[in-house]
Design an enzyme around this catalytic site. Structure first.
Site, PDB file in Angstrom:
ATOM      1  NE  ARG A 244      -0.432   1.677   3.620  1.00 14.06           N
ATOM      2  CZ  ARG A 244       0.717   2.348   3.758  1.00 14.06           C
ATOM      3  NH1 ARG A 244       1.870   1.737   3.961  1.00 14.06           N
ATOM      4  NH2 ARG A 244       0.725   3.678   3.660  1.00 14.06           N
ATOM      5  N   GLY A 245       0.225   2.410  -0.113  1.00 16.32           N
ATOM      6  CA  GLY A 245       0.990   3.650  -0.235  1.00 16.32           C
ATOM      7  C   GLY A 245       1.198   3.923  -1.713  1.00 16.32           C
ATOM      8  CB  ALA A 246       0.597   6.961  -3.728  1.00 18.65           C
TER       9      ALA A 246
ATOM     10  NE  ARG B 184      -6.342   0.680  -1.862  1.00 19.10           N
ATOM     11  CZ  ARG B 184      -5.661   1.315  -0.903  1.00 19.10           C
ATOM     12  NH1 ARG B 184      -4.374   1.118  -0.752  1.00 19.10           N
ATOM     13  NH2 ARG B 184      -6.271   2.165  -0.085  1.00 19.10           N
TER      14      ARG B 184
ATOM     15  CG  ASP C  14      -3.109   8.063  -1.585  1.00 15.40           C
ATOM     16  OD1 ASP C  14      -2.967   8.533  -0.442  1.00 15.40           O
ATOM     17  OD2 ASP C  14      -2.808   6.892  -1.872  1.00 15.40           O
TER      18      ASP C  14
ATOM     19  CG  ASN D 112      -2.574  11.674   2.275  1.00 15.49           C
ATOM     20  OD1 ASN D 112      -1.987  10.804   1.641  1.00 15.49           O
ATOM     21  ND2 ASN D 112      -2.291  11.921   3.548  1.00 15.49           N
ATOM     22  CE  LYS D 113      -5.402   5.673   4.256  1.00 16.79           C
ATOM     23  NZ  LYS D 113      -6.368   4.750   3.586  1.00 16.79           N
TER      24      LYS D 113
HETATM   25  O1  MRU Z   1      -4.760   3.232   2.027  1.00 17.87           O
HETATM   26  P1  MRU Z   1      -3.278   3.421   1.972  1.00 17.87           P
HETATM   27  O2  MRU Z   1      -2.583   2.905   3.175  1.00 17.87           O
HETATM   28  O3  MRU Z   1      -2.676   2.931   0.684  1.00 17.87           O
HETATM   29  O4  MRU Z   1      -3.106   4.998   1.976  1.00 17.87           O
HETATM   30  C1  MRU Z   1      -1.840   5.567   1.848  1.00 17.87           C
HETATM   31  C2  MRU Z   1      -1.837   7.010   2.106  1.00 17.87           C
HETATM   32  O5  MRU Z   1      -2.842   7.670   2.164  1.00 17.87           O
HETATM   33  C3  MRU Z   1      -0.522   7.670   2.175  1.00 17.87           C
HETATM   34  O6  MRU Z   1      -0.562   8.736   3.050  1.00 17.87           O
HETATM   35  C4  MRU Z   1      -0.215   8.147   0.759  1.00 17.87           C
HETATM   36  O7  MRU Z   1      -0.289   7.069  -0.156  1.00 17.87           O
HETATM   37  C5  MRU Z   1       1.078   8.661   0.598  1.00 17.87           C
HETATM   38  S1  MRU Z   1       2.214   7.353   0.556  1.00 17.87           S
HETATM   39  C6  MRU Z   1       3.746   7.958   0.414  1.00 17.87           C
END
Ligand code: MRU
Length: 347
Positions: A46-48, A89, A237, A247-248
């Site tokens: 996970r994470g962009a 996703r 994201d 973002n999250k």
């Molecule tokens: O749902 P996730 O855990 O994939 O969400 C990730 C985030 O929101 C991070 O803050 C974002 O991707 C930045 S990652 C460097």
């Protein structure tokens, strides 16, 4: 440092299973794209930026055994792999950026034999991985130029090694500031419902010797009011052309609170997170996830009565006017965002 979130090893994708952390540190091998799709959906990876790398390695994984006789047949198979991975996703731009990049590279190589195109795609996926490592370090260096000695930084979700290949975006700024001996302190929001902050960010920062304090998301306002936060730095994201930033979930609340308490609020992301085809954040598709994530504590203990209604968006959009600057791998972008993002995009 010293660990890699995702890589190609022994003819398959090897990744850290992030759903097991911090209890267990375990690599899993991904042998086909169905397993990869599921791993993305379940947030094992996970994470962009890590999703961008997953997409590129995933494309190669999906076509490496192709028996296509010509480019038309190969392209059909490639497109079906791309479409499948794209359905995992919807919000992180990097996933789609990675898929588009692989399609583009394949198209440029179409005069070559199928075997050579596969080799080119493999090289491209590895190039993306190396680029991510370098780009996170540039984000870290640009961002650290904003951080003063002894500052206290609030962040949300996980934007570090685990969200990238091996460094981080918002946490990249924190790692770099720490390497510069700035004696920074970090407050990590737990990040309900899936606790990426509590489970992953605190784990990462602690193993790097960085002073980290965990708070529940709802404690951020009081923490700011108490004068304990000098900066908020978050990841992203997807960033629209006008600087609106997805973002999250919970990021938007932090931005509103930061504005009220006159605390600078920064988003940190590589250019692969920008979506210049999207004019404003209104057009960003926000992933909605299953209610079990909210009704239980990390899928273990049910905490709600049965039969109640849920709303579980995984991300929110912070409007550009709440963002002090966007820290990128090409430099620090300040308002006016549309004008400046376009300038940096041409760099
Ligand atoms: O749902 P996730 O855990 O994939 O969400 C990730 C985030 O929101 C991070 O803050 C974002 O991707 C930045 S990652 C460097």
């Amino acid at each position: 440092m010293g660990i890699r979130t995702i890589e190609w090893k022994n003819n398959r994708i090897r990744m850290i299973d992030q759903t097991l952390l911090p209890g267990e540190f375990k690599y899993i091998d991904i042998k086909n794209i169905k397993v990869l799709w599921q791993a993305i959906k379940e947030l094992k990876v996970r994470g962009a930026p890590a999703l961008g790398a997953s997409a590129c390695l995933g494309v190669y994984l999906g076509i490496k055994d192709s028996k296509a006789k010509d480019y038309a047949q190969f392209y059909k198979e490639l497109k079906s792999v791309v479409n499948y991975l794209a359905s995992s996703r919807p919000t992180a731009r990097n996933l789609f950026w990675g898929l588009e990049r692989m399609l583009c590279v394949s198209d440029k190589a179409k005069h070559l034999s199928v075997e050579k195109i596969k080799k080119t795609l493999f090289q491209e996926a590895n190039k993306v991985i190396e680029e991510d490592r370098a780009s996170c370090r540039r984000i870290g260096a640009y961002g650290a130029s904003l951080v003063k000695k002894n500052e206290r930084i609030l962040t949300i979700c996980n934007t570090g090694i685990l969200a990238t290949i091996d460094y981080g975006t918002a946490l990249g700024v924190i790692y770099k500031s720490h390497e510069q001996g700035k004696n920074i302190k970090v407050f990590a929001c737990e990040t309900r419902p899936l606790l990426q902050g509590a489970r992953l960010t605190t784990w990462e920062l602690k193993r790097s010797g960085i002073d980290v304090t965990l708070i529940c998301d709802s404690m951020a306002a009081s923490l700011m009011k108490s004068g304990s936060v000098d900066k908020v730095i978050v990841g992203a994201d997807r960033i629209a052309l006008n600087g609106d930033t997805a973002n999250k979930i919970g990021t938007y609340s932090l931005a509103v609170l930061a504005k009220y308490h006159k605390i600078p609020f920064y988003a940190a992301a590589p250019f692969s997170t920008f979506d210049l085809d999207i004019k404003t954040g209104m057009d960003i598709l926000i992933e909605e996830r299953s209610h079990e994530e909210v009704s239980s504590l990390f899928f273990k203990n049910q905490v709600t009565a049965k039969g109640i209604k849920f709303w579980n968006p995984a991300f929110d959009v912070t409007p550009n006017n709440l963002i002090t600057a966007i820290i990128t791998d090409r430099g620090i972008i300040k308002p006016l965002y549309k004008l400046n993002i376009e300038k940096y995009a041409d760099k």
